[in-house]
Design an enzyme around this catalytic site. Structure first.
Site, PDB file in Angstrom:
ATOM      1  N   CYS A  91       0.812  -1.225   0.000  1.00 57.48           N
ATOM      2  CA  CYS A  91       0.000   0.000   0.000  1.00 57.48           C
ATOM      3  C   CYS A  91       0.837   1.264   0.000  1.00 57.48           C
ATOM      4  O   CYS A  91       1.963   1.276   0.516  1.00 57.48           O
ATOM      5  CB  CYS A  91      -0.885   0.022   1.240  1.00 57.48           C
ATOM      6  SG  CYS A  91      -1.950  -1.408   1.370  1.00 57.48           S
ATOM      7  N   ASN A 130      -2.010   2.423   5.730  1.00 60.58           N
ATOM      8  CA  ASN A 130      -1.077   1.330   5.434  1.00 60.58           C
ATOM      9  C   ASN A 130      -0.858   0.558   6.728  1.00 60.58           C
ATOM     10  O   ASN A 130      -0.715   1.171   7.786  1.00 60.58           O
ATOM     11  CB  ASN A 130       0.289   1.875   4.994  1.00 60.58           C
ATOM     12  CG  ASN A 130       0.275   2.430   3.599  1.00 60.58           C
ATOM     13  OD1 ASN A 130      -0.756   2.455   2.947  1.00 60.58           O
ATOM     14  ND2 ASN A 130       1.425   2.891   3.142  1.00 60.58           N
ATOM     15  N   GLY A 131      -0.766  -0.762   6.627  1.00 61.22           N
ATOM     16  CA  GLY A 131      -0.530  -1.571   7.829  1.00 61.22           C
ATOM     17  C   GLY A 131      -1.687  -2.520   8.049  1.00 61.22           C
ATOM     18  O   GLY A 131      -2.526  -2.723   7.159  1.00 61.22           O
ATOM     19  N   GLU A 160       9.752 -14.842  -9.739  1.00 57.83           N
ATOM     20  CA  GLU A 160       9.085 -13.573  -9.447  1.00 57.83           C
ATOM     21  C   GLU A 160       8.547 -12.892 -10.692  1.00 57.83           C
ATOM     22  O   GLU A 160       7.444 -12.355 -10.678  1.00 57.83           O
ATOM     23  CB  GLU A 160      10.085 -12.591  -8.820  1.00 57.83           C
ATOM     24  CG  GLU A 160      10.206 -12.660  -7.339  1.00 57.83           C
ATOM     25  CD  GLU A 160      11.025 -11.507  -6.794  1.00 57.83           C
ATOM     26  OE1 GLU A 160      12.152 -11.281  -7.276  1.00 57.83           O
ATOM     27  OE2 GLU A 160      10.537 -10.839  -5.876  1.00 57.83           O
ATOM     28  N   ARG A 170       5.410  -0.021  -5.885  1.00 58.73           N
ATOM     29  CA  ARG A 170       5.378  -0.784  -4.631  1.00 58.73           C
ATOM     30  C   ARG A 170       4.469  -2.004  -4.739  1.00 58.73           C
ATOM     31  O   ARG A 170       4.526  -2.879  -3.884  1.00 58.73           O
ATOM     32  CB  ARG A 170       4.865   0.116  -3.494  1.00 58.73           C
ATOM     33  CG  ARG A 170       5.778   1.286  -3.206  1.00 58.73           C
ATOM     34  CD  ARG A 170       5.084   2.298  -2.317  1.00 58.73           C
ATOM     35  NE  ARG A 170       4.743   1.741  -1.038  1.00 58.73           N
ATOM     36  CZ  ARG A 170       5.466   1.872   0.059  1.00 58.73           C
ATOM     37  NH1 ARG A 170       6.589   2.542   0.027  1.00 58.73           N
ATOM     38  NH2 ARG A 170       5.081   1.337   1.198  1.00 58.73           N
ATOM     39  N   LYS A 178      14.493 -14.834  -8.697  1.00 57.68           N
ATOM     40  CA  LYS A 178      14.320 -13.829  -9.768  1.00 57.68           C
ATOM     41  C   LYS A 178      13.469 -14.405 -10.888  1.00 57.68           C
ATOM     42  O   LYS A 178      12.560 -13.765 -11.386  1.00 57.68           O
ATOM     43  CB  LYS A 178      15.663 -13.457 -10.358  1.00 57.68           C
ATOM     44  CG  LYS A 178      16.477 -12.284 -10.031  1.00 57.68           C
ATOM     45  CD  LYS A 178      16.025 -11.038  -9.440  1.00 57.68           C
ATOM     46  CE  LYS A 178      15.159 -11.104  -8.229  1.00 57.68           C
ATOM     47  NZ  LYS A 178      15.689 -10.542  -7.027  1.00 57.68           N
ATOM     48  N   TRP A 237      -2.862  -2.800  -1.561  1.00 57.42           N
ATOM     49  CA  TRP A 237      -2.415  -4.172  -1.824  1.00 57.42           C
ATOM     50  C   TRP A 237      -3.196  -5.022  -0.834  1.00 57.42           C
ATOM     51  O   TRP A 237      -2.993  -4.911   0.386  1.00 57.42           O
ATOM     52  CB  TRP A 237      -0.909  -4.265  -1.582  1.00 57.42           C
ATOM     53  CG  TRP A 237      -0.274  -5.560  -1.979  1.00 57.42           C
ATOM     54  CD1 TRP A 237       0.168  -5.907  -3.224  1.00 57.42           C
ATOM     55  CD2 TRP A 237       0.039  -6.662  -1.117  1.00 57.42           C
ATOM     56  NE1 TRP A 237       0.721  -7.157  -3.192  1.00 57.42           N
ATOM     57  CE2 TRP A 237       0.660  -7.654  -1.920  1.00 57.42           C
ATOM     58  CE3 TRP A 237      -0.152  -6.932   0.237  1.00 57.42           C
ATOM     59  CZ2 TRP A 237       1.094  -8.871  -1.402  1.00 57.42           C
ATOM     60  CZ3 TRP A 237       0.280  -8.134   0.752  1.00 57.42           C
ATOM     61  CH2 TRP A 237       0.894  -9.094  -0.077  1.00 57.42           C
ATOM     62  N   HIS A 263      20.156 -36.419  -3.982  1.00 55.97           N
ATOM     63  CA  HIS A 263      19.340 -36.756  -2.804  1.00 55.97           C
ATOM     64  C   HIS A 263      17.860 -36.474  -3.028  1.00 55.97           C
ATOM     65  O   HIS A 263      17.121 -36.228  -2.065  1.00 55.97           O
ATOM     66  CB  HIS A 263      19.864 -36.002  -1.581  1.00 55.97           C
ATOM     67  CG  HIS A 263      21.301 -36.320  -1.283  1.00 55.97           C
ATOM     68  ND1 HIS A 263      21.691 -37.513  -0.741  1.00 55.97           N
ATOM     69  CD2 HIS A 263      22.426 -35.620  -1.521  1.00 55.97           C
ATOM     70  CE1 HIS A 263      23.011 -37.534  -0.624  1.00 55.97           C
ATOM     71  NE2 HIS A 263      23.480 -36.386  -1.100  1.00 55.97           N
ATOM     72  N   GLU A 306      18.856 -17.244  -5.292  1.00 56.92           N
ATOM     73  CA  GLU A 306      18.473 -15.914  -5.804  1.00 56.92           C
ATOM     74  C   GLU A 306      18.096 -15.990  -7.287  1.00 56.92           C
ATOM     75  O   GLU A 306      17.127 -15.358  -7.725  1.00 56.92           O
ATOM     76  CB  GLU A 306      19.637 -14.933  -5.579  1.00 56.92           C
ATOM     77  CG  GLU A 306      19.504 -13.576  -6.262  1.00 56.92           C
ATOM     78  CD  GLU A 306      18.339 -12.726  -5.767  1.00 56.92           C
ATOM     79  OE1 GLU A 306      17.662 -13.119  -4.797  1.00 56.92           O
ATOM     80  OE2 GLU A 306      18.089 -11.677  -6.389  1.00 56.92           O
ATOM     81  N   LYS A 359       6.821  -4.247  -3.480  1.00 58.13           N
ATOM     82  CA  LYS A 359       8.242  -3.917  -3.380  1.00 58.13           C
ATOM     83  C   LYS A 359       8.729  -4.049  -1.942  1.00 58.13           C
ATOM     84  O   LYS A 359       9.786  -4.584  -1.684  1.00 58.13           O
ATOM     85  CB  LYS A 359       8.492  -2.492  -3.902  1.00 58.13           C
ATOM     86  CG  LYS A 359       9.948  -2.024  -3.828  1.00 58.13           C
ATOM     87  CD  LYS A 359      10.836  -2.868  -4.708  1.00 58.13           C
ATOM     88  CE  LYS A 359      12.302  -2.475  -4.628  1.00 58.13           C
ATOM     89  NZ  LYS A 359      13.176  -3.539  -5.157  1.00 58.13           N
TER      90      LYS A 359
HETATM   91  C1  AGP Z   1      13.311  -9.601  -4.253  1.00 62.18           C
HETATM   92  O1  AGP Z   1      13.319  -9.601  -5.634  1.00 62.18           O
HETATM   93  C2  AGP Z   1      11.989  -9.514  -3.641  1.00 62.18           C
HETATM   94  N1  AGP Z   1      11.195  -8.484  -4.164  1.00 62.18           N
HETATM   95  C3  AGP Z   1      11.896  -9.734  -2.150  1.00 62.18           C
HETATM   96  O2  AGP Z   1      12.318 -11.037  -1.910  1.00 62.18           O
HETATM   97  C4  AGP Z   1      12.673  -8.764  -1.231  1.00 62.18           C
HETATM   98  O3  AGP Z   1      14.052  -8.967  -1.380  1.00 62.18           O
HETATM   99  C5  AGP Z   1      12.250  -9.016   0.223  1.00 62.18           C
HETATM  100  O4  AGP Z   1      10.874  -8.776   0.340  1.00 62.18           O
HETATM  101  C6  AGP Z   1      13.029  -8.182   1.209  1.00 62.18           C
HETATM  102  O5  AGP Z   1      12.832  -6.815   1.020  1.00 62.18           O
HETATM  103  P1  AGP Z   1      13.760  -5.790   1.754  1.00 62.18           P
HETATM  104  O6  AGP Z   1      15.146  -6.007   1.230  1.00 62.18           O
HETATM  105  O7  AGP Z   1      13.217  -4.430   1.421  1.00 62.18           O
HETATM  106  O8  AGP Z   1      13.683  -6.091   3.216  1.00 62.18           O
END
Ligand code: AGP
Length: 616
Positions: free
Chosen positions: A2, A101-102, A496, A27, A493, A75, A512, A489, A611
């Site tokens: 949000c 927000n929250g 996502e 975001r 990526k 969101w 395994h 990672e 984000k």
């Molecule tokens: C990464 O591509 C993601 N969008 C997500 O995993 C992100 O790294 C995670 O939510 C942590 O966010 P931050 O680094 O702002 O704490």
């Protein structure tokens, strides 16, 4: 997640609010809305599921002037994405509007009490409950003017459990917005003949560079020519005006089609910035004096625990391996959300490093608070020195990556890796790392920006590889040692932004169980640096090929065996083992980007993602 932008001005506010919402789009959100108070005293509310453009198209074409308004991108947490669940929400009287927000944890109890008192609700949200609660206190208050709104917020929030950043207006207060926060960020912007509130400083950039980062429990009352800040808590509010140090084009894509691609290409600069004035050639170490942690306190550390979420967690896993191998200090990693639930023991000499691009991730913040409660020395690795994380930790190592708008973390991730390399160097030199090894690491670090440039130059050939495999129903990412977290990672990526199911594994785990997934339609991305583990990695490729699995190999020096086995090879420059994770990350980012592009995905706004995850 949000976003809030609110403004009280001597000018029309609707275009400013819509533009502000567009700055918050990155975001992640599913609906948007605004409430304005027209100069004729009418409270107008518009809410729309979908993009800010849908909201803009829904607004009347020649509306009456409005100089005050609040707006929001939502969101969904409580209740599905819909027009009625979008913010702003009104109270029972329909005269008070609120954006939030929250999350309100005790919304169900509060709602039952309000229902019993005859209130009617139009949405499934926790926020509407809050609006009704504030409105109930407003109606009962004997105060007048702005005090009536601040008092009603103070009283309402005393019975609220959860987190909030919010902005509230009332039809009877034509100039006034009241904002407050607990656990979610809120920034006050000081403009000319206007004051603004935003959940993200980037949204204020077109209007002002003078901002106040509000602290938890601050409550602010703003009008076009005035502002005041008090506290909801027992202490007096303290604040200072900061200058936003962001380039005007910080939030623009420039000539790139996506923020993600722009940010991938900004990585050489991001690394240079993170190294600038931090390399100590004389002592073959890193200058970390700006951390504010004395060499003595760093020397006493006997264990490092690194905490984060998502990409930040994987950077932390790599960092732990860097610190162990360079400084010979036991280091491990914990998922922030697990750390806060598991009641982990911490020794007296533990350093807890919390890694977070945004510095506002709810789980990471809660984990930091838990570590502080247990008496650990805490260090924040963040891109936002004014974030809650930075303000609450004992020390901060700023990433200096520059604003990251793309939802997928890219330059912040490699900046986290380079920050960990600096930390490993400094901690290593405080212990047993010889001078010549320190210098060797410094020289290798200095080569990274041009080495990354040379990988970026291969973007076209990586796009061709991505196009070949984009129709795969799944992908595996395999790495060993320092590169295991990079495999995680790479998989994150890929899933996502392309929505292809992707999973990262330690290559040693293949036999395994993972091997059951190998088939001709499931490519494996194998990270094969030219190091002491090369023969093991080649063995892994043999095992995959024996089962007719396609292999994309990422390697440094030419290797005839890999060249003949793999279906595609991406060659990257050679570097020290410790820095292999940084260079291996770049082709993985490009592979994910070009795969998502080939599949026509919405790369900068991937479905369901936010984000920064500021709610539990
Ligand atoms: C990464 O591509 C993601 N969008 C997500 O995993 C992100 O790294 C995670 O939510 C942590 O966010 P931050 O680094 O702002 O704490």
């Amino acid at each position: 997640m949000c976003g809030i932008i609110a403004c009280t001005s001597t000018q029309e506010v609707r275009p400013l609010l819509l533009n502000g919402l567009r700055h918050l789009e990155y975001r992640g959100y599913d609906s948007a809305g605004l409430a304005v108070l027209t100069t004729s005293g009418h409270l107008e509310v518009h809410k729309k599921i979908g993009r800010v453009d849908s909201l803009a198209a829904h607004l009347p074409s020649s509306p009456p002037p409005a100089h005050l308004g609040i707006s929001h991108t939502r969101w969904a947490t409580h209740g599905e994405p819909s027009d009625s669940n979008a913010h702003p929400h009104l109270d029972q009287s329909g005269l008070l509007a609120l954006v939030h927000n929250g999350t309100i944890e005790n919304h169900a109890d509060l709602k039952s009490q309000l229902l019993a008192a005859g209130h009617h609700f139009l949405s499934e949200t926790d926020t509407e409950v809050l609006a009704h609660l504030v409105g109930q206190h407003y109606d009962a208050s004997s105060a007048s003017g702005p005090d009536r709104l601040t008092d009603s917020l103070r009283l309402a929030l005393a019975s609220v459990k959860g987190t909030f950043a919010l902005a509230v207006i009332h039809r009877d207060l034509p100039d006034i917005i009241v904002g407050t926060r607990r656990g979610s960020p809120l920034v006050l912007g000081l403009g000319r003949n206007q004051h603004l509130l935003a959940s993200d400083a980037a949204a204020l950039l077109p209007h002002t560079r003078k901002v106040i980062f509000l602290n938890d429990l601050d409550i602010t009352t703003i009008s076009p020519d005035n502002f005041s800040i008090a506290s909801l808590g027992p202490h007096t509010a303290s604040w200072h005006i900061s200058d936003l140090d962001l380039a005007p084009d910080a939030a623009s894509r420039g000539h790139f089609p996506h923020f993600m691609l722009k940010e991938i290409h900004e990585q050489p600069l991001a690394i240079s910035r993170s190294l600038h004035r931090r390399l100590d050639h004389d002592n073959a170490s890193a200058h970390l004096d700006q951390l504010g942690l004395s060499p003595a306190s760093l020397h006493h550390i006997d264990r490092v625990r690194i905490i984060g979420c998502g990409s930040a967690l994987y950077a932390g896993m790599t960092g732990a391996r860097m610190i162990e191998s360079t400084a010979f200090l036991p280091a491990d990693t914990e998922i922030a959300g697990e750390f806060r639930s598991l009641n982990r023991p911490l020794g007296n000499h533990s350093l807890v490093i919390t890694v977070s691009q945004s510095g506002e991730t709810a789980d990471s913040l809660a984990a930091l608070r838990e570590a502080r409660r247990k008496g650990a020395l805490t260090l924040a690795l963040t891109n936002h020195p004014s974030s809650s994380l930075a303000r609450e930790a004992d020390a901060t190592l700023e990433l200096l990556a520059g604003p990251e708008i793309g939802v997928a973390a890219t330059k912040s991730f490699v900046s986290q890796l380079s920050a960990f390399a600096l930390l490993a160097l400094a901690l290593g030199r405080l212990r047993h790392l010889p001078h010549h090894s320190g210098l060797e690491l410094i020289h290798a670090l200095e080569q990274l920006p041009s080495q990354i440039d040379s990988i970026l130059a291969q973007s076209h050939s990586i796009a061709a590889i991505a196009a070949r495999f984009a129709s795969s129903h799944g992908m595996l990412f395999l790495g060993r040692g320092l590169l295991f977290p990079i495999a995680l990672e790479g998989a994150l990526k890929m899933k996502e932004i392309s929505y292809i199911h992707a999973a990262g594994f330690a290559a040693s785990e293949l036999k395994h169980g993972v091997i059951a997934l190998i088939d001709p339609h499931t490519p494996s991305v194998c990270l094969c640096p030219d190091d002491s583990l090369l023969s093991k990695n080649i063995g892994t490729i043999h095992e995959i090929k024996a089962r007719r699995g396609p292999v994309i190999a990422i390697t440094s020096n030419p290797n005839p065996e890999i060249d003949s086995l793999a279906d595609a090879v991406i060659r990257i420059p050679a570097t020290l083992d410790l820095l292999q994770p940084i260079l291996h990350t770049i082709p993985l980012q490009l592979l994910a980007y070009h795969t998502a592009l080939a599949l026509g995905r919405d790369i900068d706004k991937p479905r369901n993602l936010a984000k920064s995850v500021t709610v539990d």
